[in-house]
Motif scaffolding. Structure first.
Motif, mmCIF file in Angstrom:
data_model
loop_
_atom_site.group_PDB
_atom_site.id
_atom_site.type_symbol
_atom_site.label_atom_id
_atom_site.label_comp_id
_atom_site.label_asym_id
_atom_site.label_seq_id
_atom_site.Cartn_x
_atom_site.Cartn_y
_atom_site.Cartn_z
ATOM 1 N N LYS A 90 -7.962 -22.447 -7.671
ATOM 2 C CA LYS A 90 -7.580 -22.005 -6.308
ATOM 3 C C LYS A 90 -6.501 -20.903 -6.055
ATOM 4 O O LYS A 90 -5.749 -21.067 -6.862
ATOM 5 C CB LYS A 90 -7.161 -23.188 -5.311
ATOM 6 N N MET A 91 -6.566 -20.141 -5.197
ATOM 7 C CA MET A 91 -5.406 -18.969 -5.158
ATOM 8 C C MET A 91 -4.724 -19.574 -4.193
ATOM 9 O O MET A 91 -4.658 -20.126 -3.154
ATOM 10 C CB MET A 91 -6.213 -17.850 -4.726
ATOM 11 N N ALA A 92 -3.335 -19.402 -4.689
ATOM 12 C CA ALA A 92 -2.211 -19.762 -3.526
ATOM 13 C C ALA A 92 -2.211 -18.902 -2.339
ATOM 14 O O ALA A 92 -2.659 -17.671 -2.589
ATOM 15 C CB ALA A 92 -0.694 -19.745 -4.532
ATOM 16 N N LYS A 93 -1.604 -19.137 -1.274
ATOM 17 C CA LYS A 93 -1.557 -18.463 -0.178
ATOM 18 C C LYS A 93 -0.977 -17.087 -0.062
ATOM 19 O O LYS A 93 -1.206 -16.250 0.156
ATOM 20 C CB LYS A 93 -1.118 -19.323 1.092
ATOM 21 N N SER A 94 0.336 -17.322 -1.012
ATOM 22 C CA SER A 94 1.064 -16.101 -1.155
ATOM 23 C C SER A 94 0.355 -15.027 -2.015
ATOM 24 O O SER A 94 0.172 -13.957 -1.960
ATOM 25 C CB SER A 94 2.440 -16.480 -1.847
ATOM 26 N N ALA A 95 -0.585 -15.504 -3.019
ATOM 27 C CA ALA A 95 -1.224 -14.496 -3.772
ATOM 28 C C ALA A 95 -2.201 -13.983 -3.127
ATOM 29 O O ALA A 95 -2.637 -12.857 -3.192
ATOM 30 C CB ALA A 95 -1.862 -15.460 -4.967
ATOM 31 N N LYS A 96 -2.799 -14.679 -2.112
ATOM 32 C CA LYS A 96 -4.048 -14.022 -1.132
ATOM 33 C C LYS A 96 -3.279 -12.849 -0.265
ATOM 34 O O LYS A 96 -3.821 -11.748 -0.104
ATOM 35 C CB LYS A 96 -4.700 -14.924 -0.148
ATOM 36 N N TRP A 97 -2.055 -13.099 0.005
ATOM 37 C CA TRP A 97 -1.550 -12.258 0.863
ATOM 38 C C TRP A 97 -1.006 -10.735 0.057
ATOM 39 O O TRP A 97 -1.113 -9.746 0.470
ATOM 40 C CB TRP A 97 -0.175 -12.763 1.754
ATOM 41 N N ALA A 98 -0.742 -11.275 -1.001
ATOM 42 C CA ALA A 98 -0.101 -10.032 -2.363
ATOM 43 C C ALA A 98 -1.591 -9.244 -2.243
ATOM 44 O O ALA A 98 -1.325 -7.934 -2.305
ATOM 45 C CB ALA A 98 0.455 -10.773 -3.427
ATOM 46 N N PHE A 99 -2.598 -9.972 -2.627
ATOM 47 C CA PHE A 99 -3.909 -9.187 -2.823
ATOM 48 C C PHE A 99 -4.084 -8.465 -1.619
ATOM 49 O O PHE A 99 -4.563 -7.086 -1.910
ATOM 50 C CB PHE A 99 -5.000 -10.033 -3.119
ATOM 51 N N GLY A 100 -4.146 -9.009 -0.451
ATOM 52 C CA GLY A 100 -4.541 -8.050 0.721
ATOM 53 C C GLY A 100 -3.554 -6.918 0.804
ATOM 54 O O GLY A 100 -3.769 -5.808 1.276
ATOM 55 N N TYR A 101 -2.232 -7.049 0.632
ATOM 56 C CA TYR A 101 -1.183 -6.239 0.938
ATOM 57 C C TYR A 101 -1.345 -4.997 -0.285
ATOM 58 O O TYR A 101 -1.533 -3.959 0.327
ATOM 59 C CB TYR A 101 0.079 -6.751 0.454
ATOM 60 N N TYR A 102 -1.580 -5.325 -1.449
ATOM 61 C CA TYR A 102 -1.869 -4.124 -2.360
ATOM 62 C C TYR A 102 -3.458 -3.563 -2.144
ATOM 63 O O TYR A 102 -3.390 -2.360 -2.435
ATOM 64 C CB TYR A 102 -1.844 -4.730 -3.910
ATOM 65 N N PHE A 103 -4.480 -4.252 -1.648
ATOM 66 C CA PHE A 103 -5.500 -3.748 -1.423
ATOM 67 C C PHE A 103 -5.373 -2.757 -0.274
ATOM 68 O O PHE A 103 -6.032 -1.648 -0.200
ATOM 69 C CB PHE A 103 -6.692 -4.883 -1.078
ATOM 70 N N GLY A 104 -4.718 -3.245 0.787
ATOM 71 C CA GLY A 104 -4.463 -2.102 1.857
ATOM 72 C C GLY A 104 -3.756 -0.995 1.540
ATOM 73 O O GLY A 104 -4.168 0.130 1.965
ATOM 74 N N ILE A 105 -2.620 -1.025 0.662
ATOM 75 C CA ILE A 105 -2.104 0.068 0.186
ATOM 76 C C ILE A 105 -3.042 1.237 -0.725
ATOM 77 O O ILE A 105 -2.877 2.228 -0.532
ATOM 78 C CB ILE A 105 -0.929 -0.365 -0.794
ATOM 79 N N LEU A 106 -3.682 0.539 -1.581
ATOM 80 C CA LEU A 106 -4.609 1.261 -2.463
ATOM 81 C C LEU A 106 -5.539 1.893 -1.690
ATOM 82 O O LEU A 106 -5.848 3.058 -1.798
ATOM 83 C CB LEU A 106 -5.266 0.457 -3.360
ATOM 84 N N PHE A 107 -6.281 1.123 -0.610
ATOM 85 C CA PHE A 107 -7.181 1.823 0.318
ATOM 86 C C PHE A 107 -6.699 2.817 1.127
ATOM 87 O O PHE A 107 -7.185 3.923 1.071
ATOM 88 C CB PHE A 107 -7.739 0.681 1.441
ATOM 89 N N CYS A 108 -5.421 2.883 1.574
ATOM 90 C CA CYS A 108 -4.911 3.971 2.456
ATOM 91 C C CYS A 108 -4.735 5.256 1.525
ATOM 92 O O CYS A 108 -4.720 6.400 1.646
ATOM 93 C CB CYS A 108 -3.566 3.694 2.857
ATOM 94 N N LEU A 109 -4.310 4.921 0.073
ATOM 95 C CA LEU A 109 -4.019 5.992 -0.803
ATOM 96 C C LEU A 109 -5.266 6.519 -1.160
ATOM 97 O O LEU A 109 -5.226 7.828 -1.333
ATOM 98 C CB LEU A 109 -3.298 5.280 -2.032
ATOM 99 N N MET A 110 -6.259 5.914 -1.287
ATOM 100 C CA MET A 110 -7.515 6.480 -1.773
ATOM 101 C C MET A 110 -8.113 7.189 -0.620
ATOM 102 O O MET A 110 -8.642 8.425 -0.806
ATOM 103 C CB MET A 110 -8.530 5.414 -1.943
ATOM 104 N N VAL A 111 -7.959 6.908 0.527
ATOM 105 C CA VAL A 111 -8.340 7.514 1.905
ATOM 106 C C VAL A 111 -7.504 8.927 2.009
ATOM 107 O O VAL A 111 -8.251 10.026 2.236
ATOM 108 C CB VAL A 111 -8.410 6.624 3.210
ATOM 109 N N ALA A 112 -6.420 8.880 1.788
ATOM 110 C CA ALA A 112 -5.460 10.007 2.025
ATOM 111 C C ALA A 112 -5.576 11.080 1.016
ATOM 112 O O ALA A 112 -5.214 12.190 1.263
ATOM 113 C CB ALA A 112 -3.983 9.401 2.099
ATOM 114 N N THR A 113 -5.960 10.690 -0.145
ATOM 115 C CA THR A 113 -6.197 11.777 -1.252
ATOM 116 C C THR A 113 -7.382 12.387 -1.172
ATOM 117 O O THR A 113 -8.517 12.187 -0.749
ATOM 118 C CB THR A 113 -5.911 11.229 -2.631
#
Length: 92
Positions: free
Chosen positions: A69-92
Motif C-alpha cells: 500500500k502507498m502511504a498518503k504522503s507518497a501519493k501526494w508527492a507523486f501527484g505533486y511531481y506529476f503536476g510539475i512534470l506535466f506543466c514542464l512538458m506542456v510549456a516546452t
C-alpha cells in the motif's frame, strides 16, 4: 530511459539534417527516400532481436508484491511531481 530519449533526439536531428540535405541537392520527391533507412533497421531487428513469449505463470491467491500500500504522503508527492512534470512538458 535517459539513453533512449537521447538517441531518439539524436536520430531525429540527424534525420532532419539528412532530409534537408536531400531537399537542397535534389527535388522534394527524393526527400521521402529518408524512409529507406528503415529497411536495414527492420532487417536487423528481425535478425538479432529475440522473440519473447510471455507465458502466464501460475500465481498464488494474493501475491506479496500486490499487497503493498502507498502511504498518503507518497501519493501526494507523486501527484505533486506529476503536476510539475506535466506543466514542464506542456510549456516546452
Amino acid at each position: 530511459m535517459g539513453y533512449q530519449n537521447t538517441f531518439q533526439g539524436i536520430g531525429a536531428t540527424v534525420g532532419a539534417l539528412l532530409v534537408s540535405g536531400l531537399l537542397a541537392i535534389f527535388n522534394w520527391r527524393l526527400a521521402f527516400a529518408i524512409y529507406l533507412i528503415s529497411v536495414p533497421i527492420l532487417f536487423l531487428n528481425w535478425r538479432y532481436v529475440p522473440n519473447v513469449n510471455y507465458a502466464p505463470q501460475k500465481s498464488q491467491a494474493s501475491p506479496a508484491h500486490l499487497d503493498v500500500k502507498m502511504a498518503k504522503s507518497a501519493k501526494w508527492a507523486f501527484g505533486y511531481y506529476f503536476g510539475i512534470l506535466f506543466c514542464l512538458m506542456v510549456a516546452t
